[in-house]
Design a protein around this motif. Structure first.
Motif, PDB file in Angstrom:
ATOM      1  N   GLY A 293       6.795  -6.688  -3.385  1.00 14.33           N
ATOM      2  CA  GLY A 293       7.183  -6.569  -4.780  1.00 14.33           C
ATOM      3  C   GLY A 293       6.044  -6.824  -5.747  1.00 14.33           C
ATOM      4  N   LEU A 294       5.402  -7.993  -5.605  1.00 12.63           N
ATOM      5  CA  LEU A 294       4.344  -8.358  -6.541  1.00 12.63           C
ATOM      6  C   LEU A 294       3.098  -7.495  -6.370  1.00 12.63           C
ATOM      7  N   THR A 295       2.738  -7.193  -5.123  1.00 10.49           N
ATOM      8  CA  THR A 295       1.515  -6.427  -4.883  1.00 10.49           C
ATOM      9  C   THR A 295       1.564  -5.031  -5.496  1.00 10.49           C
ATOM     10  N   PRO A 296       2.568  -4.195  -5.187  1.00 10.57           N
ATOM     11  CA  PRO A 296       2.579  -2.869  -5.817  1.00 10.57           C
ATOM     12  C   PRO A 296       2.773  -2.918  -7.326  1.00 10.57           C
TER      13      PRO A 296
ATOM     14  N   VAL B  16       0.832  -1.206   0.000  1.00 18.01           N
ATOM     15  CA  VAL B  16       0.000   0.000   0.000  1.00 18.01           C
ATOM     16  C   VAL B  16       0.867   1.256   0.000  1.00 18.01           C
ATOM     17  N   PHE B  17       1.914   1.245   0.823  1.00 20.24           N
ATOM     18  CA  PHE B  17       2.793   2.421   0.931  1.00 20.24           C
ATOM     19  C   PHE B  17       3.442   2.757  -0.406  1.00 20.24           C
ATOM     20  N   SER B  18       3.786   1.742  -1.197  1.00 17.02           N
ATOM     21  CA  SER B  18       4.506   1.969  -2.455  1.00 17.02           C
ATOM     22  C   SER B  18       3.673   2.741  -3.473  1.00 17.02           C
TER      23      SER B  18
ATOM     24  N   VAL C 295     -10.081  -2.910   7.200  1.00 24.24           N
ATOM     25  CA  VAL C 295     -11.157  -1.926   7.082  1.00 24.24           C
ATOM     26  C   VAL C 295     -10.592  -0.570   6.664  1.00 24.24           C
ATOM     27  N   LEU C 296      -9.471  -0.177   7.254  1.00 24.26           N
ATOM     28  CA  LEU C 296      -8.841   1.094   6.881  1.00 24.26           C
ATOM     29  C   LEU C 296      -8.364   1.073   5.432  1.00 24.26           C
ATOM     30  N   THR C 297      -7.871  -0.072   4.973  1.00 19.81           N
ATOM     31  CA  THR C 297      -7.429  -0.182   3.580  1.00 19.81           C
ATOM     32  C   THR C 297      -8.599  -0.046   2.618  1.00 19.81           C
TER      33      THR C 297
END
Length: 235
Positions: free
Chosen positions: A194-197, A74-76, A133-135
Motif C-alpha cells: 500500500g505505502l510503497t506504490p 513494483v507490480f502496482s 538487481v533486477l529491480t
C-alpha cells in the motif's frame, strides 16, 4: 494489469471465473478433510507478546515488508511506468506483465527445494540479491534488457515468501504460530503493498523509485545476519 481476456468474456468475466474457481477450491478443501482442525489463539495483547518480544520476528517482518514492496509495490506501478516512460503499447505490456506472474510457480518450488538442501539463510540472501538487481535494472535499462528484467523479477520475488513465512512460525511458540503469520501478512501488505506504490505514484519519479527500492533490497540482506542460528536449524 493482465493479458487481454478472450473475446466475449471481458474483464467482468475474468473476475467472475476467478471468483467461481476460488469458491470451488474452498469447497474442495473442506470436503477433502485435509489440514489441521485446531483453533488458533485469539489476537489479544497477551498472545501477541508471545512472539512480539522476539527480535527475530521483527527482522523477518522487515524482510517480508521489503519483499512485498519488491513484488506487489513494483507490480502496482509497473504498467504505468512502462507505458509513460518507455512508451510500450498497452497490449504488449499487459501481456508481458501478465505472463511474468506465471513463472512464479516454478520458482517457488525451486526455492523450497534449495532451502531444504542448502538452508534458508543462503537461499533468502540469494533471492534478495537477484530480485534487487533486477529491480534496479528495471529503473535503469531499456529495450530488450528491460523486458527480460520485467519478466524475471516477479519470479524471483515470489519465491521469497514461503521460506520467510516458514521462518516466522519458528519465532513463536507452537500455540501462537497462527497469530504470528496472520499479523505479519496484513502488516507487510499495508506497508509494502500500500505505502510503497502510493509513494511511487505521488513522487512521479518511477525510475529513481525502482533504483532506491532495489538498493534497499540489497541492504536488507545484512538483516539475515541478525537471525539466530536456531531458526535455521528448526526450519
Amino acid at each position: 494489469m493482465y493479458c487481454l481476456p478472450p473475446p466475449g468474456i471481458g474483464w467482468r468475466g475474468v473476475f467472475l471465473i476467478t471468483g467461481i474457481a476460488a469458491c470451488a477450491a474452498a469447497v474442495f478443501f473442506i470436503l477433502s478433510d485435509k489440514g489441521c482442525n485446531d483453533c488458533g489463539i485469539p489476537p489479544n495483547f497477551a498472545n501477541i507478546r508471545l512472539f512480539a518480544a522476539v527480535p527475530a520476528y521483527w527482522v523477518l517482518l522487515s524482510l517480508l515488508v521489503i519483499s512485498v514492496s519488491l513484488a506487489t509495490g513494483v507490480f502496482s506501478v509497473l504498467p504505468t511506468y512502462l507505458e509513460v516512460e518507455h512508451h510500450l503499447p498497452e497490449r504488449m505490456l499487459n501481456t508481458l506483465v501478465g505472463f511474468s506472474r506465471i513463472t512464479g510457480f516454478a520458482s517457488i518450488y525451486l526455492a523450497g527445494h534449495l532451502a531444504d538442501k542448502f538452508g534458508y539463510r543462503i537461499v533468502l540472501a540469494s533471492i534478495l540479491v537477484f530480485t534487487s538487481v533486477l529491480t534496479v535494472l528495471i529503473g535503469t535499462v531499456s529495450g530488450p534488457l528491460l523486458l527480460i528484467a520485467v519478466f524475471l523479477q516477479p519470479a524471483a520475488t515470489q519465491s521469497f515468501f514461503p521460506a520467510t513465512l516458514s521462518a516466522i512460525t519458528r519465532t513463536a511458540k507452537p500455540e501462537a504460530r497462527n497469530l504470528a503469520v496472520s499479523l505479519s501478512i496484513p502488516l507487510s501488505n499495508i506497508l509494502g503493498g500500500g505505502l510503497t506504490p502510493m509513494t511511487f505514484g505521488a513522487a512521479g519519479y518511477f525510475s529513481m523509485s525502482f533504483i532506491i527500492l532495489g538498493r534497499l533490497g540489497l541492504l536488507s540482506v545484512f538483516l539475515l545476519k541478525l537471525l539466530p542460528a536456531t531458526i535455521e536449524e528448526r526450519c
